[in-house]
Enzyme design. Sequence first.
Site, PDB file in Angstrom:
ATOM      1  N   HIS A 102       0.844  -1.193   0.000  1.00  0.00           N
ATOM      2  CA  HIS A 102       0.000   0.000   0.000  1.00  0.00           C
ATOM      3  C   HIS A 102       0.882   1.247   0.000  1.00  0.00           C
ATOM      4  CE1 HIS A 102      -3.203  -2.767   0.989  1.00  0.00           C
ATOM      5  NE2 HIS A 102      -2.586  -3.111   2.110  1.00  0.00           N
ATOM      6  N   GLU A 119      -1.284  -0.360   8.400  1.00  0.00           N
ATOM      7  CA  GLU A 119      -2.228  -1.264   9.061  1.00  0.00           C
ATOM      8  C   GLU A 119      -1.522  -2.195  10.039  1.00  0.00           C
ATOM      9  OE1 GLU A 119      -4.153  -3.328   5.830  1.00  0.00           O
ATOM     10  OE2 GLU A 119      -2.287  -4.081   5.034  1.00  0.00           O
ATOM     11  N   HIS A 177       3.357  -7.560   1.819  1.00  0.00           N
ATOM     12  CA  HIS A 177       2.720  -8.482   2.759  1.00  0.00           C
ATOM     13  C   HIS A 177       1.634  -9.304   2.084  1.00  0.00           C
ATOM     14  CE1 HIS A 177       0.206  -4.837   2.755  1.00  0.00           C
ATOM     15  NE2 HIS A 177      -0.808  -5.675   2.916  1.00  0.00           N
ATOM     16  N   ARG A 197      -1.413  -4.768  -6.251  1.00  0.00           N
ATOM     17  CA  ARG A 197      -1.191  -6.211  -6.281  1.00  0.00           C
ATOM     18  C   ARG A 197       0.144  -6.495  -6.966  1.00  0.00           C
ATOM     19  NH1 ARG A 197      -5.440  -7.705  -9.127  1.00  0.00           N
ATOM     20  NH2 ARG A 197      -6.851  -7.483  -7.388  1.00  0.00           N
TER      21      ARG A 197
END
Length: 302
Positions: A102, A119, A177, A197
Amino acid sequence: MLYPFTFKPILKKVIWGGSDICPFKGITPVENGVGESWELSHVEGNYSIVDNGELEGKSLDELIRSYGKELLGEKVMERFGTTFPLLIKFIDARDNLSIQVHPDDELAKKRHNSFGKTEMWYVIKAEKGAGLYSGFSEQIDAEEYVKRVENNTIMDVLQRYDVNEGDVFFLPAGRVHAIGAGCFIAEIQQTSNITYRIYDYNRKDANGKTRELHTDLAREAINYEVLDDYRTKYEAVKDEPVELVACPYFTTSVYDMTEEISCDYSELDSFVIFICMEGACKIKDNEGNELKVGAGESILLP
């Protein structure tokens, strides 16, 4: 007068979804293929709806517009305006999720006029041998990254972890991740739906097509730094808060409770979220509002 809020879960059916979310949350009938439950969301088109008290049926967006800093806190509003800054999810992966990254706030603002996505994961349960990927296992650069995606060797340089209940991983924007099959996770993240992605195991859909990869977009977003260990280490202690992650976007603690505890938030200029991972408890605020909370429920404290 505001009070502790519960919200209706937003269930997401996906091809990699399992069958654990409904039983975990006590939802009947049990639906299979539910990969995510969005517990608290201010993502456009997916606003959480209040499920208790006199404001039942109102959306999180309506709450923010009506109550502003009374709900969010003054400093939170100064920084994020009328956007609720966090998205809380449960994730049940029956299959491996794609390898992703991200962007940070700066890159996301420039490219998408959005917040970035930092996150964290808290493993609620994991099947034997279940694992996930976090970070690189050896040093590579942007050029090597592109080559490895093209020749299907990117997995060789990713760090994989077998996981158990209670494991914690902090994933700042830029860290590569992926969640592996058999993982059931609580995810706390910035309010952002931007994912690049990187790799999807060359899987094909029903029409024989592979999913789109965002190799070039990800290339600039990735942090190529290599760490010794990407896990968050902590010592579990009963009946007192144990801090897990403190970052500019959220601070999280775990409470392993066997008796009543009290938390003083009088000096805190922010909302607080409680997520019940196991068992049940009762929350009572200083106004006398009382709420029973069971496993799989999330509470927003104004």
